[in-house]
Design a protein around this motif. Sequence first.
Motif, PDB file in Angstrom:
ATOM      1  N   ALA A   1      42.271  46.167  38.751  1.00 54.91           N
ATOM      2  CA  ALA A   1      43.615  45.635  38.550  1.00 54.91           C
ATOM      3  C   ALA A   1      43.853  44.433  39.460  1.00 54.91           C
ATOM      4  CB  ALA A   1      44.644  46.727  38.811  1.00 54.91           C
ATOM      5  N   ALA A   2      43.403  44.534  40.703  1.00 57.88           N
ATOM      6  CA  ALA A   2      43.550  43.413  41.640  1.00 57.88           C
ATOM      7  C   ALA A   2      42.773  42.194  41.162  1.00 57.88           C
ATOM      8  CB  ALA A   2      43.076  43.834  43.026  1.00 57.88           C
ATOM      9  N   ALA A   3      41.585  42.419  40.623  1.00 63.56           N
ATOM     10  CA  ALA A   3      40.777  41.308  40.106  1.00 63.56           C
ATOM     11  C   ALA A   3      41.467  40.647  38.923  1.00 63.56           C
ATOM     12  CB  ALA A   3      39.393  41.814  39.708  1.00 63.56           C
ATOM     13  N   TRP A   4      42.052  41.461  38.044  1.00 67.34           N
ATOM     14  CA  TRP A   4      42.750  40.904  36.877  1.00 67.34           C
ATOM     15  C   TRP A   4      43.930  40.049  37.315  1.00 67.34           C
ATOM     16  CZ3 TRP A   4      47.697  41.140  34.926  1.00 67.34           C
ATOM     17  CH2 TRP A   4      47.874  40.649  33.629  1.00 67.34           C
ATOM     18  N   ILE A   5      44.724  40.551  38.239  1.00 64.95           N
ATOM     19  CA  ILE A   5      45.883  39.790  38.706  1.00 64.95           C
ATOM     20  C   ILE A   5      45.431  38.472  39.334  1.00 64.95           C
ATOM     21  CG2 ILE A   5      47.811  39.766  40.335  1.00 64.95           C
ATOM     22  CD1 ILE A   5      47.927  42.831  39.995  1.00 64.95           C
ATOM     23  N   THR A   6      44.363  38.527  40.109  1.00 62.96           N
ATOM     24  CA  THR A   6      43.870  37.337  40.801  1.00 62.96           C
ATOM     25  C   THR A   6      43.382  36.273  39.831  1.00 62.96           C
ATOM     26  OG1 THR A   6      43.219  38.662  42.716  1.00 62.96           O
ATOM     27  CG2 THR A   6      42.180  36.505  42.485  1.00 62.96           C
ATOM     28  N   THR A   7      42.723  36.677  38.764  1.00 59.92           N
ATOM     29  CA  THR A   7      42.061  35.708  37.890  1.00 59.92           C
ATOM     30  C   THR A   7      42.773  35.446  36.568  1.00 59.92           C
ATOM     31  OG1 THR A   7      40.695  37.454  36.897  1.00 59.92           O
ATOM     32  CG2 THR A   7      39.795  36.294  38.822  1.00 59.92           C
ATOM     33  N   GLN A   8      43.579  36.396  36.088  1.00 61.62           N
ATOM     34  CA  GLN A   8      44.103  36.267  34.731  1.00 61.62           C
ATOM     35  C   GLN A   8      45.616  36.277  34.615  1.00 61.62           C
ATOM     36  OE1 GLN A   8      42.068  38.405  31.590  1.00 61.62           O
ATOM     37  NE2 GLN A   8      40.356  38.892  32.941  1.00 61.62           N
ATOM     38  N   HIS A   9      46.314  36.760  35.624  1.00 59.36           N
ATOM     39  CA  HIS A   9      47.759  36.839  35.495  1.00 59.36           C
ATOM     40  C   HIS A   9      48.393  35.471  35.638  1.00 59.36           C
ATOM     41  CE1 HIS A   9      51.872  38.006  35.740  1.00 59.36           C
ATOM     42  NE2 HIS A   9      51.985  37.617  36.999  1.00 59.36           N
ATOM     43  N   ASP A  10      49.254  35.133  34.705  1.00 58.96           N
ATOM     44  CA  ASP A  10      50.010  33.890  34.735  1.00 58.96           C
ATOM     45  C   ASP A  10      51.472  34.268  34.947  1.00 58.96           C
ATOM     46  OD1 ASP A  10      51.403  31.577  34.310  1.00 58.96           O
ATOM     47  OD2 ASP A  10      50.328  30.979  32.508  1.00 58.96           O
ATOM     48  N   ALA A  11      51.996  33.921  36.107  1.00 57.94           N
ATOM     49  CA  ALA A  11      53.351  34.342  36.456  1.00 57.94           C
ATOM     50  C   ALA A  11      54.408  33.778  35.507  1.00 57.94           C
ATOM     51  CB  ALA A  11      53.677  33.921  37.892  1.00 57.94           C
ATOM     52  N   SER A  12      54.057  32.757  34.748  1.00 59.20           N
ATOM     53  CA  SER A  12      55.042  32.163  33.850  1.00 59.20           C
ATOM     54  C   SER A  12      55.132  32.915  32.530  1.00 59.20           C
ATOM     55  CB  SER A  12      54.676  30.699  33.565  1.00 59.20           C
ATOM     56  OG  SER A  12      53.471  30.614  32.816  1.00 59.20           O
TER      57      SER A  12
END
Length: 305
Positions: free
Chosen positions: A175-186
């Motif tokens: 989950a941490a890896a996904w947030i770091t690389t794929q999550h777009d806050a917009s």
Amino acid sequence: MNTSSHDTRLQRALLSLDGLSVGDGFGQSFFFVTPVTADERLEGRFTPPPPWFFTDDTVMGVAITHCLEEHGKIDADWLAEEFAAQYAKEPDRGYGGTARGILQAIGEGVSWQEAAGRVFDGDGSCGNGGAMRAAPIGAYFADDLQLVASNARDSAKVTHAHEDGQTGAIAVALAAAWITTQHDASKSHGLEMLKFVLANLPQTETYWRIKKALTLPLELSPKTAALILGNGSQVISSDTVPFCLWCACRHLNDYIEALWSAVSVHGDMDTNCAIVGSLVALSVGRDGIPAEWLASREPLNLKFQ
């Protein structure tokens, strides 16, 4: 292949550690809120008075981040010695009975393989301790999912020989890896993080409970979700990690709301908030963690920065 520099990866891990430790201290504070009860404090959104003392969740998270700084990977032998040394130094940091026995044995010279493997009649622990400290690993190795999974497993097996205890650590690191690389806050990704985790996770009990979490709409109240998924009161991976990942998905762009939601379901409040905080911090950045909350947490005194 992990293409980021060591310093860049370490800064991501340290960000996650800040989110973890603030969450840990915040959640832990609700166990000691007399004369105001936890329910009254939650209902009124009364922030606990400082200082917020952290628990073994943070102590072990610091050890993991130190290991990454020193070795660029999880060295299970080094980590076991560090866990045992920190336990011996401060045994009253909220360690559970099983962890106490394992760490004391390691400190007395028993190999971590034997100490972790002999508990629960040789089945090993499936507790949530591996998960509570795993997000900095996912942040550090975010560019390489194989390294995320293998290092998360190595970090957990020192104390959690049961496969499901290790699965919980892998799930949080993924989950941490996904947030770091794929999550777009917009954008609102909804439950995409859970789909990503499931696609890369061993199919143990924690896997199936996360799959259940995928069916719960984010509009559901945290209390209702916890009734279905668990709130950590059993102190095992499958009763803790699924709700924490769902809660993080619900509040990926709001650290404050994420922690209030995590603590509102009671259960293992410090660990729930540690896991959720360690993940959401990676989305909001250090500026997204309130400065007064960072100041309320007792100092980490990191000697390796």
